[in-house]
Design a protein around this motif. Structure first.
Motif, PDB file in Angstrom:
ATOM      1  N   PRO A  67     -13.220 -24.131  26.374  1.00 12.23           N
ATOM      2  CA  PRO A  67     -13.460 -22.728  25.975  1.00 12.23           C
ATOM      3  C   PRO A  67     -13.865 -22.613  24.507  1.00 12.23           C
ATOM      4  CG  PRO A  67     -11.492 -22.878  27.328  1.00 12.23           C
ATOM      5  CD  PRO A  67     -11.889 -24.285  27.019  1.00 12.23           C
ATOM      6  N   PHE A  68     -13.288 -23.452  23.646  1.00 12.00           N
ATOM      7  CA  PHE A  68     -13.672 -23.417  22.229  1.00 12.00           C
ATOM      8  C   PHE A  68     -15.130 -23.829  22.072  1.00 12.00           C
ATOM      9  CE2 PHE A  68     -14.435 -25.785  18.330  1.00 12.00           C
ATOM     10  CZ  PHE A  68     -14.063 -24.855  17.364  1.00 12.00           C
ATOM     11  N   LEU A  69     -15.528 -24.916  22.696  1.00  4.95           N
ATOM     12  CA  LEU A  69     -16.905 -25.386  22.572  1.00  4.95           C
ATOM     13  C   LEU A  69     -17.893 -24.353  23.100  1.00  4.95           C
ATOM     14  CD1 LEU A  69     -16.350 -29.098  23.695  1.00  4.95           C
ATOM     15  CD2 LEU A  69     -16.903 -28.315  21.386  1.00  4.95           C
ATOM     16  N   ARG A  70     -17.491 -23.614  24.152  1.00  2.00           N
ATOM     17  CA  ARG A  70     -18.384 -22.614  24.738  1.00  2.00           C
ATOM     18  C   ARG A  70     -18.544 -21.367  23.874  1.00  2.00           C
ATOM     19  NH1 ARG A  70     -16.508 -23.533  31.054  1.00  2.00           N
ATOM     20  NH2 ARG A  70     -18.175 -25.037  31.547  1.00  2.00           N
ATOM     21  N   ARG A  71     -17.809 -21.288  22.780  1.00  2.83           N
ATOM     22  CA  ARG A  71     -18.076 -20.220  21.814  1.00  2.83           C
ATOM     23  C   ARG A  71     -19.462 -20.397  21.188  1.00  2.83           C
ATOM     24  NH1 ARG A  71     -12.838 -19.847  17.774  1.00  2.83           N
ATOM     25  NH2 ARG A  71     -11.159 -19.789  19.339  1.00  2.83           N
ATOM     26  N   TYR A  72     -19.912 -21.652  21.161  1.00  4.06           N
ATOM     27  CA  TYR A  72     -21.108 -21.971  20.389  1.00  4.06           C
ATOM     28  C   TYR A  72     -22.288 -22.414  21.251  1.00  4.06           C
ATOM     29  CZ  TYR A  72     -17.318 -22.089  17.015  1.00  4.06           C
ATOM     30  OH  TYR A  72     -16.221 -21.763  16.265  1.00  4.06           O
ATOM     31  N   LEU A  73     -22.021 -23.130  22.353  1.00  2.00           N
ATOM     32  CA  LEU A  73     -23.083 -23.615  23.238  1.00  2.00           C
ATOM     33  C   LEU A  73     -22.606 -23.477  24.688  1.00  2.00           C
ATOM     34  CD1 LEU A  73     -24.252 -26.813  21.298  1.00  2.00           C
ATOM     35  CD2 LEU A  73     -25.453 -24.630  21.449  1.00  2.00           C
ATOM     36  N   PRO A  74     -23.523 -23.427  25.673  1.00  2.00           N
ATOM     37  CA  PRO A  74     -23.126 -23.097  27.051  1.00  2.00           C
ATOM     38  C   PRO A  74     -22.201 -24.111  27.721  1.00  2.00           C
ATOM     39  CG  PRO A  74     -25.485 -22.754  26.733  1.00  2.00           C
ATOM     40  CD  PRO A  74     -24.992 -23.449  25.510  1.00  2.00           C
ATOM     41  N   TYR A  75     -22.475 -25.420  27.571  1.00  2.00           N
ATOM     42  CA  TYR A  75     -21.717 -26.461  28.276  1.00  2.00           C
ATOM     43  C   TYR A  75     -21.576 -26.086  29.754  1.00  2.00           C
ATOM     44  CZ  TYR A  75     -20.563 -28.617  23.798  1.00  2.00           C
ATOM     45  OH  TYR A  75     -20.640 -29.242  22.583  1.00  2.00           O
ATOM     46  N   GLU A  76     -22.714 -25.796  30.400  1.00  2.00           N
ATOM     47  CA  GLU A  76     -22.702 -25.356  31.804  1.00  2.00           C
ATOM     48  C   GLU A  76     -22.108 -26.397  32.735  1.00  2.00           C
ATOM     49  OE1 GLU A  76     -26.612 -24.231  32.894  1.00  2.00           O
ATOM     50  OE2 GLU A  76     -26.733 -22.575  31.458  1.00  2.00           O
ATOM     51  N   HIS A  77     -22.250 -27.662  32.379  1.00  2.00           N
ATOM     52  CA  HIS A  77     -21.718 -28.743  33.224  1.00  2.00           C
ATOM     53  C   HIS A  77     -20.511 -29.421  32.575  1.00  2.00           C
ATOM     54  CE1 HIS A  77     -25.216 -28.472  35.901  1.00  2.00           C
ATOM     55  NE2 HIS A  77     -25.942 -28.319  34.808  1.00  2.00           N
ATOM     56  N   GLY A  78     -19.802 -28.691  31.753  1.00  2.00           N
ATOM     57  CA  GLY A  78     -18.635 -29.253  31.094  1.00  2.00           C
ATOM     58  C   GLY A  78     -19.035 -30.240  30.012  1.00  2.00           C
ATOM     59  N   VAL A  79     -18.162 -31.200  29.743  1.00  2.00           N
ATOM     60  CA  VAL A  79     -18.444 -32.203  28.719  1.00  2.00           C
ATOM     61  C   VAL A  79     -18.596 -33.567  29.387  1.00  2.00           C
ATOM     62  CG1 VAL A  79     -17.213 -30.936  26.912  1.00  2.00           C
ATOM     63  CG2 VAL A  79     -15.995 -32.646  28.266  1.00  2.00           C
ATOM     64  N   PRO A  80     -19.413 -34.447  28.815  1.00  2.00           N
ATOM     65  CA  PRO A  80     -19.547 -35.792  29.380  1.00  2.00           C
ATOM     66  C   PRO A  80     -18.286 -36.603  29.146  1.00  2.00           C
ATOM     67  CG  PRO A  80     -20.777 -35.626  27.329  1.00  2.00           C
ATOM     68  CD  PRO A  80     -20.285 -34.247  27.640  1.00  2.00           C
ATOM     69  N   GLY A  81     -18.062 -37.572  30.029  1.00  2.00           N
ATOM     70  CA  GLY A  81     -16.918 -38.454  29.876  1.00  2.00           C
ATOM     71  C   GLY A  81     -17.189 -39.568  28.879  1.00  2.00           C
ATOM     72  N   GLU A  82     -16.196 -40.427  28.731  1.00  2.00           N
ATOM     73  CA  GLU A  82     -16.289 -41.518  27.755  1.00  2.00           C
ATOM     74  C   GLU A  82     -17.517 -42.390  28.002  1.00  2.00           C
ATOM     75  OE1 GLU A  82     -13.858 -45.616  26.530  1.00  2.00           O
ATOM     76  OE2 GLU A  82     -13.125 -44.306  28.158  1.00  2.00           O
ATOM     77  N   ARG A  83     -17.770 -42.744  29.263  1.00  2.00           N
ATOM     78  CA  ARG A  83     -18.880 -43.653  29.576  1.00  2.00           C
ATOM     79  C   ARG A  83     -20.212 -43.046  29.156  1.00  2.00           C
ATOM     80  NH1 ARG A  83     -22.189 -44.053  34.133  1.00  2.00           N
ATOM     81  NH2 ARG A  83     -23.215 -46.087  34.381  1.00  2.00           N
ATOM     82  N   TRP A  84     -20.417 -41.754  29.473  1.00  2.00           N
ATOM     83  CA  TRP A  84     -21.687 -41.134  29.138  1.00  2.00           C
ATOM     84  C   TRP A  84     -21.829 -40.911  27.636  1.00  2.00           C
ATOM     85  CZ3 TRP A  84     -25.857 -41.380  31.732  1.00  2.00           C
ATOM     86  CH2 TRP A  84     -25.816 -41.471  33.120  1.00  2.00           C
ATOM     87  N   LEU A  85     -20.739 -40.622  26.956  1.00  2.00           N
ATOM     88  CA  LEU A  85     -20.809 -40.513  25.496  1.00  2.00           C
ATOM     89  C   LEU A  85     -21.254 -41.840  24.892  1.00  2.00           C
ATOM     90  CD1 LEU A  85     -17.702 -38.405  24.390  1.00  2.00           C
ATOM     91  CD2 LEU A  85     -20.111 -37.760  24.295  1.00  2.00           C
ATOM     92  N   THR A  86     -20.710 -42.925  25.415  1.00  2.00           N
ATOM     93  CA  THR A  86     -21.085 -44.247  24.914  1.00  2.00           C
ATOM     94  C   THR A  86     -22.576 -44.494  25.111  1.00  2.00           C
ATOM     95  OG1 THR A  86     -18.888 -45.104  25.470  1.00  2.00           O
ATOM     96  CG2 THR A  86     -20.639 -46.719  25.110  1.00  2.00           C
ATOM     97  N   ILE A  87     -23.069 -44.229  26.323  1.00  2.00           N
ATOM     98  CA  ILE A  87     -24.486 -44.464  26.628  1.00  2.00           C
ATOM     99  C   ILE A  87     -25.384 -43.599  25.750  1.00  2.00           C
ATOM    100  CG2 ILE A  87     -26.260 -44.188  28.405  1.00  2.00           C
ATOM    101  CD1 ILE A  87     -24.077 -44.936  30.480  1.00  2.00           C
ATOM    102  N   LEU A  88     -25.053 -42.328  25.628  1.00  2.00           N
ATOM    103  CA  LEU A  88     -25.919 -41.399  24.921  1.00  2.00           C
ATOM    104  C   LEU A  88     -25.925 -41.654  23.417  1.00  2.00           C
ATOM    105  CD1 LEU A  88     -24.986 -38.206  26.955  1.00  2.00           C
ATOM    106  CD2 LEU A  88     -27.164 -39.418  27.012  1.00  2.00           C
ATOM    107  N   MET A  89     -24.770 -41.928  22.833  1.00  2.00           N
ATOM    108  CA  MET A  89     -24.726 -42.186  21.385  1.00  2.00           C
ATOM    109  C   MET A  89     -25.410 -43.505  21.049  1.00  2.00           C
ATOM    110  SD  MET A  89     -23.496 -39.545  19.973  1.00  2.00           S
ATOM    111  CE  MET A  89     -23.265 -40.150  18.296  1.00  2.00           C
ATOM    112  N   ASN A  90     -25.425 -44.442  21.999  1.00  2.00           N
ATOM    113  CA  ASN A  90     -26.145 -45.704  21.783  1.00  2.00           C
ATOM    114  C   ASN A  90     -27.659 -45.506  21.759  1.00  2.00           C
ATOM    115  OD1 ASN A  90     -23.829 -47.201  21.645  1.00  2.00           O
ATOM    116  ND2 ASN A  90     -23.977 -48.056  23.706  1.00  2.00           N
ATOM    117  N   ARG A  91     -28.152 -44.436  22.408  1.00  2.00           N
ATOM    118  CA  ARG A  91     -29.594 -44.251  22.569  1.00  2.00           C
ATOM    119  C   ARG A  91     -30.236 -43.369  21.500  1.00  2.00           C
ATOM    120  NH1 ARG A  91     -30.381 -43.319  29.102  1.00  2.00           N
ATOM    121  NH2 ARG A  91     -29.668 -45.384  29.768  1.00  2.00           N
TER     122      ARG A  91
END
Length: 383
Positions: A67-91
């Motif tokens: 709910p805090f994060l959605r004050r600023y951006l939609p996050y329509e699909h929630g937040v990514p998990g640890e695995r996806w954060l790792t993949i995305l920050m690596n790219r």
């Protein structure tokens, strides 16, 4: 006073942050994106502010504070998990991410820095022996009077800091970003190429002269030995703290026409001698250091600049290791280590500008407990 009530206030840090996040190219197929890049970057910055030091902690914090994060951006699909954060920050392209950071700092804190210290730091556990990759070594620029990180540049693999410093200077010096500043660097950068790069962006240099430049050092030592007392500008300082007494004497010699120097630094205006004597309960130690500068410094200005340079060690590198536990990070794949180092710089600048007297460590903990405090870190304009 709100942002709308006066043009003297900069736009909120959060708005500027999101604008610069949106300029970073997303390498993914747009048809398959569930978590837009600004949402990911806001999550990792907020999680890092909120005392999380790895992707698992950041993802868990995001789930609990959606709910805090959605004050600023939609996050329509929630937040990514640890695995996806790792993949995305690596790219994420680290050059674009670093450029976005520097642009954000320049826009959010538009005053030109007076004293800028440049130094390198190695993230000790970021090496990947299986892939034959060494640890991440990042050269950072630190505005010592404002205690702000201005930018960073990774040292190319199997190179030294000299390869990264000119790139960093060029980026920070864009649009007169370093005009009028005094840039200090340790002896590794005492050469004509680095000095010229500093002068090219409209700044002055303050470079250490150590044993790796024996001819120049001997010439400077001889110059001070032969100088008449009236030709020296001197500042003397006595510091008593933590069971130690430190006497510092800074001598500045501005009559340097005689200086030939093996390195041919451009525009030399003065040389400095700094003698320090430290008295402890059971021993006493002394040392003398020498510097060369293109600025015609007074002894008081020189003393402030020399002391300010070492602030990058205890106000940046030490804080990253102790408060953010950077040396314990084991990110090794892709661009993750470099990009998360930049995220810590985002977080550190925001924490440093909180309008309270709490320690950085406590500010992180309160940010984890209190969404309103975290919101104030993100959005509050400078005084």
């Amino acid at each position: 006073m709100s942002e709308e009530q006066g043009s003297a206030w900069p736009k909120s840090r959060l708005r500027a942050l999101l604008e610069h996040f949106s300029t970073i190219e997303d390498p993914r197929d747009v048809r398959r994106i569930l978590h837009p890049l600004p949402e990911i970057l806001l999550l990792v910055v907020c999680g890092t502010l909120a005392d999380c030091d790895d992707y698992e902690g950041i993802a868990s914090w995001g789930e609990a504070h959606l709910p805090f994060l959605r004050r600023y951006l939609p996050y329509e699909h929630g937040v990514p998990g640890e695995r996806w954060l790792t993949i995305l920050m690596n790219r994420i392209n680290p050059a674009l991410f670093s450029a976005a950071f520097s642009d954000w700092v320049r826009e959010t804190w538009p005053e030109r820095p007076e004293l800028v210290a440049i130094d390198g730091k190695t993230s000790r556990r970021s090496h990947d022996r299986a892939a034959g990759a060494g640890p991440l070594h990042l050269v950072s620029a630190f505005a010592t009077t404002r205690r702000l990180v201005l930018g960073q540049e990774a040292v190319p693999d199997k190179a030294n800091e000299l390869a990264a410093i000119p790139v960093l200077l060029e980026r920070l010096g864009a649009e007169d970003g370093l005009k009028g500043a005094l840039v200090s660097i340790d002896a590794i950068a005492t050469n004509a190429d680095i000095a010229t790069a500093i002068r090219k962006v409209g700044a002055d240099y303050l470079l250490a002269v150590k044993a790796n430049q024996p001819t120049l050092r001997a010439e400077i030592e001889a110059g001070f030995a032969a100088a008449e007392p009236h030709s020296l500008d001197t500042d003397i300082d006595l510091d008593k703290a933590h069971g130690r007494i430190e006497h510092r004497r800074v001598d500045v010699l501005r009559e340097v026409d005689w200086l030939s120097g093996e390195l041919r630094l451009p525009g030399v205006a003065c040389i400095l001698r700094v003698h320090a004597k430290v008295e402890l309960a059971d021993r006493c130690r002394q040392d003398t250091r020498y510097f060369i500068s293109s600025a015609s410094l007074s002894a008081t200005q020189a003393a402030e600049a020399v002391r300010g340079h070492w602030a990058i060690e205890n106000r940046l590198h030490w804080v990253l290791d102790v408060t953010f536990r950077e040396d314990q990070s084991r990110l090794r794949k892709g661009h993750g280590a470099q990009n998360m180092a930049v995220v810590r710089h985002f977080a550190l600048n925001l924490l440093r500008n909180a309008h309270d007297k709490k320690s950085l460590k406590l500010r992180r903990k309160i940010a984890a407990w209190s969404p309103e405090y975290l919101s104030s870190l993100l959005s509050m304009p400078d005084r």
